[in-house]
Design a protein around this motif. Structure first.
Motif, PDB file in Angstrom:
ATOM      1  N   ALA A  66      46.163  38.912  39.753  1.00  0.00           N
ATOM      2  CA  ALA A  66      45.869  37.260  40.245  1.00  0.00           C
ATOM      3  C   ALA A  66      45.471  37.104  41.726  1.00  0.00           C
ATOM      4  N   LEU A  67      46.373  37.687  42.840  1.00  0.00           N
ATOM      5  CA  LEU A  67      46.104  37.313  43.970  1.00  0.00           C
ATOM      6  C   LEU A  67      44.626  38.066  44.307  1.00  0.00           C
ATOM      7  N   PHE A  72      39.310  37.018  46.155  1.00  0.00           N
ATOM      8  CA  PHE A  72      37.734  37.228  46.025  1.00  0.00           C
ATOM      9  C   PHE A  72      37.061  35.836  46.160  1.00  0.00           C
ATOM     10  N   ASP A  73      37.767  34.608  45.472  1.00  0.00           N
ATOM     11  CA  ASP A  73      37.139  33.468  45.492  1.00  0.00           C
ATOM     12  C   ASP A  73      37.042  32.829  46.778  1.00  0.00           C
ATOM     13  N   VAL A 278      38.079  31.348  37.238  1.00  0.00           N
ATOM     14  CA  VAL A 278      39.101  32.402  37.319  1.00  0.00           C
ATOM     15  C   VAL A 278      40.104  32.197  38.357  1.00  0.00           C
ATOM     16  N   ALA A 279      39.768  31.637  39.323  1.00  0.00           N
ATOM     17  CA  ALA A 279      40.867  31.655  40.389  1.00  0.00           C
ATOM     18  C   ALA A 279      41.748  30.839  40.027  1.00  0.00           C
ATOM     19  N   ALA A 282      44.007  32.509  37.480  1.00  0.00           N
ATOM     20  CA  ALA A 282      44.735  33.402  37.943  1.00  0.00           C
ATOM     21  C   ALA A 282      46.176  32.812  38.536  1.00  0.00           C
ATOM     22  N   GLN A 283      45.772  31.505  39.366  1.00  0.00           N
ATOM     23  CA  GLN A 283      46.713  30.997  39.926  1.00  0.00           C
ATOM     24  C   GLN A 283      47.869  30.304  38.984  1.00  0.00           C
ATOM     25  N   ILE A 284      47.135  29.781  37.989  1.00  0.00           N
ATOM     26  CA  ILE A 284      48.165  28.937  36.974  1.00  0.00           C
ATOM     27  C   ILE A 284      49.027  30.091  36.179  1.00  0.00           C
TER      28      ILE A 284
END
Length: 609
Positions: A66-67, A72-73, A278-279, A282-284
């Motif tokens: 996720a990180l 990347f974002d 996607v970011a 990933a954070q959620i």
């Protein structure tokens, strides 16, 4: 089969309900990431959800994945201008700042918990870096605009300081588990080599990988929906390869995203939107999982000393670090105080807290719990107050006007060119000037104007009306400027926000060129100057940021001043009119009468007398 379906059901339900909870909580100003973290705790074994999850290995794997996507974002959205503005202070904060913060927090942990020195400094390393996810989203989610240099410093620091925190954590885990002695010359040299390889290797693999991703996106002929997947997959490949080589994959994937985001490529809009989604996912997922991992009942025995470490970090360690690192860079005291306050901790310290547990460090569960309390305290105390701190520190800028509707269409063969269609807002600046007289940004061409279903490709001197659709060919970096042109400037009768400008120009630009582009009435001798020289000729040598001078119906403002030189000049095409005291009195009197009329007459069904 039933177990797999239950996993899907629980995962989808957690994500869905956390999003709904986030939407509701945003109305009271709660930090969205705190909501995800708290929702994960409620779903855990001590909460109503009762989900038992204690696999630190899975948490570390998912957190790394996720990180990497988040960074990347973040790289995609970090511009060269941000690097230019804040490279020096951000790099100092991301290296020396992390080390100094870790050392200070380690001293506090040694005193409050009685840890050994290795464990105390290990806790400092775990919470030593600011969190990219927390900083990016708290600064941008509600449209908060800050002074450019302040915003650039915070964003770049949070984007590049994770590798240093990871390196320190791994190094101190080695000291705690394997008994490495940093005072020994050979061990110290090994640590120095590890650090250099982590940083330089990450930069090298990130740069090479970033240009490889860029080339693949531009050379391969694919369906437009596949370009975002290709970019994300190649970015993760760069991350994994760099990690396998022993360098910092987190730094590498940030650099790869930065290179892709700052060069012309196909599917700009699709890649940006896909990466943003996607970011978010990933954070959620990362915050929910970290919330599940903690057991709230295990936090109670260490709550008070952990809060003591958190307050020490927020009110002493972070301010001391910021003062020590930023004093050579001429930040004002208010800017320094704000940067100090936005030292947000998020999922990264919790993620790093899993490393000692996996590595078998004695008392690692306590370190993890303390890191969790520090993150909660940071998100509640700092995350909840970021907008208020920005106003108090006077670093907040007026919000940019946003367009009513904007439609973008990437041109696959255009290498970064896009066709953009805007619907003209009733309060847009366009209504004050014809399209052919509008100061459009460089590289932007009007293709057509559509009104009532009829397309017009010429005769732009007749101007536009509200509801017209203007189609243009432009580049991705010019879209924010077009947003300001086509967006509503302000409500009728509302005063213009102080400091708001329509365009930002470089001080080295030719005054003659700018005059021709924007219709400025410069004198003949003024046309021979640069904008920086023109501003000094009008305002004197001791120019302060925000100083303004009027040229006809347009105002030029000093946006960025460094060492007495005007680096950037703002252009206000619609400045407030200069009013004398009598005019101001008449306007206020009319406003008062209007308010009285609305109060006593407007709601009367019989109408006015």
């Amino acid at each position: 089969m039933d177990f797999a379906n239950q996993i899907i059901l629980v995962s989808a339900g957690l994500i869905t309900f956390s999003i709904f909870a986030g939407v509701l909580s945003s109305r009271i100003g709660a930090p969205l990431l705190l909501v995800f973290l708290a929702f994960g705790m409620l779903a855990g074994e001590d909460g109503p959800g009762g989900i038992v999850f204690n696999d630190y290995g899975v948490a570390y794997f998912v957190g790394s994945f996720a990180l990497a996507l988040i960074l990347f974002d973040g790289g995609l959205r970090t511009s060269r201008e941000t690097i230019n503005r804040a490279f020096g202070p951000s790099i100092i904060l991301a290296t020396i700042g992390v080390v100094l913060t870790a050392a200070l927090v380690g001293l506090a942990a040694k005193f409050l918990f009685g840890f050994g020195w290795a464990e105390a400094f290990l806790l400092g390393a775990i919470v030593g870096s600011t969190d990219a996810a927390a900083v990016f989203f708290l600064l941008h989610l509600h449209g908060l605009r800050l002074k450019p240099r302040v915003a650039a410093t915070l964003e770049l620091e949070s984007g590049v300081n994770d590798p240093m925190a990871i390196f320190l954590t791994l190094a101190l885990v080695g000291v705690a588990v394997h008994g490495r002695n940093v005072a020994d010359v050979s061990d110290a040299l090994d640590l120095l080599w590890d650090f250099l390889w982590q940083m330089l290797g990450g930069l090298f693999f990130g740069a090479v990988g970033g240009y490889a991703v860029l080339r693949a996106v531009n050379r391969l002929q694919l369906s437009s929906g596949l370009y975002p997947i290709l970019a994300g997959a190649l970015g993760l490949l760069v991350f994994a390869f760099t990690q396998s080589a022993g360098a910092s994959g987190f730094l590498a994937i940030f650099v790869a995203g930065f290179i892709l985001g700052n060069n012309q490529h196909r599917a700009t809009t699709e890649i940006s939107r896909f990466s943003d989604g996607v970011a978010w996912l990933a954070q959620i997922g990362m915050f929910l999982m970290m919330g599940l991992l903690v057991t709230p009942s295990a936090l109670l025995p260490i709550l008070l000393p952990a809060l003591g470490v958190a307050f020490f970090l927020i009110f002493i360690a972070r301010p001391v670090t910021i003062l020590a690192c930023l004093w050579p860079f001429s930040f004002t005291p208010r800017e320094t105080a704000f940067i100090s306050w936005v030292g947000l901790r998020g999922a990264v310290p919790i993620f790093l807290g899993t490393i000692p547990v996996i590595s078998g460090v004695e008392g690692a569960e306590v370190l993890f719990s303390v890191a969790y309390v520090i993150v909660l305290a940071s998100l509640v105390l700092q995350g909840w107050t970021v907008p208020y701190a920005a106003r108090l520190a006077e670093v907040e800028l007026p919000p940019r006007p946003t367009p009513n509707r904007r439609v973008e269409l990437d041109l696959p063969a255009g290498k970064g060119k896009s066709v953009v269609a805007y619907t003209v807002d009733p309060m847009s600046l366009l209504l004050r000037r014809g399209v052919n007289r509008l100061p459009l940004p460089m590289g932007t061409t009007v293709i057509s104007v559509m009104r009532d279903g009829v397309v017009r490709t010429e005769g732009f001197d007749r101007g536009v009306e509200p509801g017209d659709v203007v189609m243009m060919l432009t580049t991705a970096e010019m879209i924010p400027t077009l947003d300001r042109l086509f967006g509503a400037r302000r409500m009728r009768g509302q005063a213009k926000e102080a400091g708001m400008v329509d365009f930002v120009l470089e001080g080295s630009a030719s005054a003659a060129l700018v005059a021709d582009m924007y219709g400025l009435a410069f004198e003949a001798e003024e046309r021979e100057l640069t904008l920086e020289e023109f501003m000094r000729s009008r305002l004197g040598k001791d120019i302060k940021e925000g100083a303004r001078t009027r040229v006809g119906g347009i105002v030029l403002a000093a946006i960025q001043v460094q060492d007495g030189s005007v680096r950037q000049v703002g252009l206000d095409l619609d400045p407030p009119q200069e009013e004398n005291l009598l005019t101001q009195f008449r306007l206020r009197w009319r406003a008062a009468l209007g308010a009285l009329r609305e109060l006593f007459i407007a709601d009367d069904p019989r109408g006015p007398f």
